[in-house]
Design an enzyme around this catalytic site. Structure first.
Site, short mmCIF file in Angstrom:
data_model
loop_
_atom_site.label_atom_id
_atom_site.label_comp_id
_atom_site.label_asym_id
_atom_site.label_seq_id
_atom_site.Cartn_x
_atom_site.Cartn_y
_atom_site.Cartn_z
N HIS A 173 0.83 -1.20 0.00
CA HIS A 173 0.00 0.00 0.00
C HIS A 173 0.86 1.25 0.00
CE1 HIS A 173 0.35 1.83 4.01
NE2 HIS A 173 0.49 0.61 4.49
N CYS A 174 0.24 2.35 -0.42
CA CYS A 174 0.89 3.66 -0.39
C CYS A 174 -0.18 4.69 -0.03
CB CYS A 174 1.56 3.96 -1.74
SG CYS A 174 0.39 4.13 -3.11
N ARG A 175 -0.02 5.90 -0.49
CA ARG A 175 -0.96 6.97 -0.17
C ARG A 175 -2.27 6.79 -0.92
NH1 ARG A 175 -1.82 11.85 -2.72
NH2 ARG A 175 -2.81 13.44 -1.44
N MET A 233 -3.88 4.75 1.67
CA MET A 233 -4.15 5.35 2.98
C MET A 233 -5.16 6.49 2.90
SD MET A 233 -2.61 3.61 5.37
CE MET A 233 -3.37 2.28 4.43
#
Length: 100
Positions: free
Chosen positions: A63-65, A92
């Site tokens: 996952h990332c932003r 996120m």
């Protein structure tokens, strides 16, 4: 492998499933908010593959932003022989927007 929704991940975390999650954001983003994943920024991923403690056929959630960088991480890990990589859809931003 199919990507994963924030709802599915949250449910699995709430059920205390043993999950292997990699956060590919930068350290300052991780420091602001994180869900307890292993931090390996996308730009460092090629040099840090040896830090991945999952087998190449084990499920790995990245996952990332927003889901863009983790999408690239998924492609890269798949090209390195990891066969069960799932990208967290919306990242996120979606996680926090849902109030998790």
């Amino acid at each position: 492998m199919e990507d994963i929704t924030i709802e599915e991940l949250k449910e699995r975390m709430d059920n205390n499933e043993a999950l292997y999650i990699i956060d590919v954001r930068e350290e300052h983003e991780f420091d602001e908010f994180n869900i307890g994943a292993q931090l390996i920024p996308l730009g460092e991923l090629p040099e840090r593959l040896d830090e991945i403690e999952a087998d190449k056929d084990a499920e790995i959630i990245v996952h990332c932003r927003s889901g863009a960088r983790s999408g690239r991480a998924k492609e890269y890990l798949s090209s390195e022989g990891y066969s069960n990589v799932r990208n967290l859809i919306g990242g996120m931003l979606a996680w926090q927007a849902a109030g998790y």
